[in-house]
Design a protein around this motif. Structure first.
Motif, PDB file in Angstrom:
ATOM      1  N   LEU A   5      -9.437  -3.493   2.414  1.00  0.00           N
ATOM      2  CA  LEU A   5      -9.376  -2.294   3.261  1.00  0.00           C
ATOM      3  C   LEU A   5      -7.930  -1.806   3.390  1.00  0.00           C
ATOM      4  O   LEU A   5      -7.012  -2.627   3.533  1.00  0.00           O
ATOM      5  CB  LEU A   5      -9.873  -2.621   4.672  1.00  0.00           C
ATOM      6  N   HIS A   6      -7.754  -0.504   3.397  1.00  0.00           N
ATOM      7  CA  HIS A   6      -6.442   0.079   3.692  1.00  0.00           C
ATOM      8  C   HIS A   6      -6.616   1.440   4.355  1.00  0.00           C
ATOM      9  O   HIS A   6      -7.686   2.060   4.264  1.00  0.00           O
ATOM     10  CB  HIS A   6      -5.607   0.262   2.411  1.00  0.00           C
ATOM     11  N   ARG A   7      -5.555   1.891   5.000  1.00  0.00           N
ATOM     12  CA  ARG A   7      -5.534   3.227   5.599  1.00  0.00           C
ATOM     13  C   ARG A   7      -4.105   3.738   5.570  1.00  0.00           C
ATOM     14  O   ARG A   7      -3.185   3.039   6.002  1.00  0.00           O
ATOM     15  CB  ARG A   7      -6.002   3.158   7.062  1.00  0.00           C
ATOM     16  N   ILE A   8      -3.923   4.942   5.020  1.00  0.00           N
ATOM     17  CA  ILE A   8      -2.623   5.601   5.113  1.00  0.00           C
ATOM     18  C   ILE A   8      -2.831   7.010   5.655  1.00  0.00           C
ATOM     19  O   ILE A   8      -3.939   7.559   5.590  1.00  0.00           O
ATOM     20  CB  ILE A   8      -1.875   5.678   3.755  1.00  0.00           C
ATOM     21  N   GLY A   9      -1.775   7.588   6.192  1.00  0.00           N
ATOM     22  CA  GLY A   9      -1.777   8.986   6.604  1.00  0.00           C
ATOM     23  C   GLY A   9      -0.696   9.703   5.814  1.00  0.00           C
ATOM     24  O   GLY A   9       0.462   9.287   5.837  1.00  0.00           O
ATOM     25  N   LYS A  91      -6.460  15.120   9.833  1.00  0.00           N
ATOM     26  CA  LYS A  91      -6.318  14.857  11.273  1.00  0.00           C
ATOM     27  C   LYS A  91      -4.948  15.404  11.672  1.00  0.00           C
ATOM     28  O   LYS A  91      -3.933  14.773  11.384  1.00  0.00           O
ATOM     29  CB  LYS A  91      -6.408  13.344  11.507  1.00  0.00           C
ATOM     30  N   TYR A  94      -1.851  15.076   9.364  1.00  0.00           N
ATOM     31  CA  TYR A  94      -2.067  13.995   8.405  1.00  0.00           C
ATOM     32  C   TYR A  94      -3.373  14.114   7.617  1.00  0.00           C
ATOM     33  O   TYR A  94      -4.433  14.354   8.204  1.00  0.00           O
ATOM     34  CB  TYR A  94      -2.106  12.645   9.131  1.00  0.00           C
ATOM     35  N   ILE A  96      -5.739  11.729   6.271  1.00  0.00           N
ATOM     36  CA  ILE A  96      -6.015  10.297   6.434  1.00  0.00           C
ATOM     37  C   ILE A  96      -6.823   9.801   5.234  1.00  0.00           C
ATOM     38  O   ILE A  96      -7.835  10.403   4.861  1.00  0.00           O
ATOM     39  CB  ILE A  96      -6.805  10.036   7.734  1.00  0.00           C
ATOM     40  N   LEU A  98      -8.915   6.652   3.997  1.00  0.00           N
ATOM     41  CA  LEU A  98      -9.556   5.388   4.331  1.00  0.00           C
ATOM     42  C   LEU A  98     -10.044   4.799   3.009  1.00  0.00           C
ATOM     43  O   LEU A  98     -10.920   5.357   2.352  1.00  0.00           O
ATOM     44  CB  LEU A  98     -10.730   5.654   5.280  1.00  0.00           C
ATOM     45  N   PHE A  99      -9.426   3.693   2.637  1.00  0.00           N
ATOM     46  CA  PHE A  99      -9.618   3.108   1.315  1.00  0.00           C
ATOM     47  C   PHE A  99     -10.408   1.809   1.422  1.00  0.00           C
ATOM     48  O   PHE A  99     -10.091   0.958   2.267  1.00  0.00           O
ATOM     49  CB  PHE A  99      -8.228   2.828   0.708  1.00  0.00           C
ATOM     50  N   GLY A 119      -1.903  -1.840  -1.435  1.00  0.00           N
ATOM     51  CA  GLY A 119      -1.090  -1.272  -0.355  1.00  0.00           C
ATOM     52  C   GLY A 119       0.184  -0.641  -0.885  1.00  0.00           C
ATOM     53  O   GLY A 119       0.565   0.462  -0.477  1.00  0.00           O
ATOM     54  N   VAL A 120       0.821  -1.340  -1.833  1.00  0.00           N
ATOM     55  CA  VAL A 120       2.045  -0.812  -2.446  1.00  0.00           C
ATOM     56  C   VAL A 120       1.752   0.502  -3.177  1.00  0.00           C
ATOM     57  O   VAL A 120       2.492   1.488  -3.057  1.00  0.00           O
ATOM     58  CB  VAL A 120       2.640  -1.865  -3.410  1.00  0.00           C
ATOM     59  N   MET A 123       1.196   3.417  -0.805  1.00  0.00           N
ATOM     60  CA  MET A 123       2.459   3.971  -0.312  1.00  0.00           C
ATOM     61  C   MET A 123       3.111   4.849  -1.398  1.00  0.00           C
ATOM     62  O   MET A 123       3.790   5.819  -1.099  1.00  0.00           O
ATOM     63  CB  MET A 123       3.404   2.844   0.132  1.00  0.00           C
ATOM     64  N   LYS A 126       1.280   8.136  -1.103  1.00  0.00           N
ATOM     65  CA  LYS A 126       1.811   8.857   0.070  1.00  0.00           C
ATOM     66  C   LYS A 126       3.157   9.512  -0.279  1.00  0.00           C
ATOM     67  O   LYS A 126       3.382  10.688   0.005  1.00  0.00           O
ATOM     68  CB  LYS A 126       1.979   7.852   1.222  1.00  0.00           C
TER      69      LYS A 126
ATOM     70  N   HIS B 112      -8.532  -1.291   8.827  1.00  0.00           N
ATOM     71  CA  HIS B 112      -7.958  -0.717   7.602  1.00  0.00           C
ATOM     72  C   HIS B 112      -6.455  -0.493   7.811  1.00  0.00           C
ATOM     73  O   HIS B 112      -5.638  -0.859   6.963  1.00  0.00           O
ATOM     74  CB  HIS B 112      -8.611   0.634   7.276  1.00  0.00           C
ATOM     75  N   HIS B 113      -6.118   0.109   8.955  1.00  0.00           N
ATOM     76  CA  HIS B 113      -4.700   0.357   9.259  1.00  0.00           C
ATOM     77  C   HIS B 113      -3.902  -0.946   9.288  1.00  0.00           C
ATOM     78  O   HIS B 113      -2.824  -1.047   8.683  1.00  0.00           O
ATOM     79  CB  HIS B 113      -4.567   1.076  10.611  1.00  0.00           C
ATOM     80  N   THR B 116      -3.035  -2.481   5.822  1.00  0.00           N
ATOM     81  CA  THR B 116      -1.911  -1.849   5.113  1.00  0.00           C
ATOM     82  C   THR B 116      -0.594  -2.202   5.791  1.00  0.00           C
ATOM     83  O   THR B 116       0.403  -2.502   5.134  1.00  0.00           O
ATOM     84  CB  THR B 116      -2.091  -0.318   5.086  1.00  0.00           C
ATOM     85  N   ILE B 143       3.233   4.219   8.274  1.00  0.00           N
ATOM     86  CA  ILE B 143       2.226   4.396   7.216  1.00  0.00           C
ATOM     87  C   ILE B 143       1.203   5.481   7.522  1.00  0.00           C
ATOM     88  O   ILE B 143       0.567   5.994   6.622  1.00  0.00           O
ATOM     89  CB  ILE B 143       1.477   3.076   6.913  1.00  0.00           C
ATOM     90  N   ASP B 144       1.013   5.801   8.818  1.00  0.00           N
ATOM     91  CA  ASP B 144       0.003   6.807   9.160  1.00  0.00           C
ATOM     92  C   ASP B 144       0.230   7.323  10.584  1.00  0.00           C
ATOM     93  O   ASP B 144       1.299   7.095  11.168  1.00  0.00           O
ATOM     94  CB  ASP B 144      -1.427   6.259   8.971  1.00  0.00           C
TER      95      ASP B 144
END
Lengths: 147, 147
Positions: A5-9, A91, A94, A96, A98-99, A119-120, A123, A126, B112-113, B116, B143-144
């Motif tokens: 799981l990952h999340r970036i904005g 949002k 951002y 968002i 959701l990975f 994750g790398v 980024m 992003k 998720h957040h 990361t 990151i977000d």
């Protein structure tokens, strides 16, 4: 079954993130310079190559600005049959992301590695969308003895 | 129950990574400058604070150079009762860190957040041990929209 799981904005319109996931230039500029295919149509095949090997994906679902779903059809045996799911949402400022890389059979050491490495690369995605410059392979950050 | 997984390789003796996980100065130099406690004895309480809140951990297991296990005893409700497990191993030039934040009840968006963000802080740990300089909060990479 276990998932990464990952999340970036990303400070950008969500359409720009969607474009980076569904065009050859976008994918090559954040994941790997050695990308074949575009991924802009359901059924498209994508070939991502790295120094040590790579992954072939098929695009299974596309909803512009909202979702991209890939299935891994060739690559390391731990990856084959898994799905890479991108859910997008705007949002405020951002986009968002959701990975979820879903459907791993076991939480093997290689899965731990791939989680950190995703994750790398997220980024890098992003950075690409926000600044115009990502860090795709072979310019990616090395995280351990594997890659 | 779902877990956050990561793996990094730090080019250093494993004792140096163990030290960064079991001393106040080590923890403050890669995770958050606002760290109370040391974590060098089983039962030690650690208080990690960030702009938006923080986490209290108790050290549950220590095996020098091999393992550190924390239990989250206070913080966001999603974290309370989860465990942060650090398994260390020397592999040639690399101290391999196998990280698991285990026991999340649901794969919520905040998980998720956190996945990361853990990756970002693990790269800070790697940098600290390899170069002497980490990027602990408040010098961490955003990151977000959450953090």
């Amino acid at each position: 079954m276990v998932d990464i799981l990952h999340r970036i904005g990303v400070k950008a319109p969500v359409a720009e993130v969607y474009s980076a996931l569904t065009t050859n230039k976008g994918l090559a500029d954040w994941w790997t310079k050695d990308t074949e295919g575009a991924g802009g149509e359901v059924g498209d095949e994508l070939r991502f190559r790295f120094a040590a090997g790579g992954f072939d994906m098929q695009v299974r679902e596309l909803d512009p600005g909202k979702r991209v779903l890939w299935e891994v059809v060739d690559g390391p045996e731990e990856w084959v049959g898994t799905h890479v799911d991108w859910v997008l949402d705007q949002k405020d400022d951002y986009a968002i992301v959701l990975f979820t890389h879903q459907g791993w059979r076991e939480p093997v050491e290689f899965m731990h590695h791939c989680s950190t490495k995703w994750g790398v690369y997220l980024m890098s995605l992003k950075s690409l969308v926000e600044t115009g410059t990502g860090a795709p392979h072979p310019h990616d950050l090395r995280i351990d003895d594997i890659d």
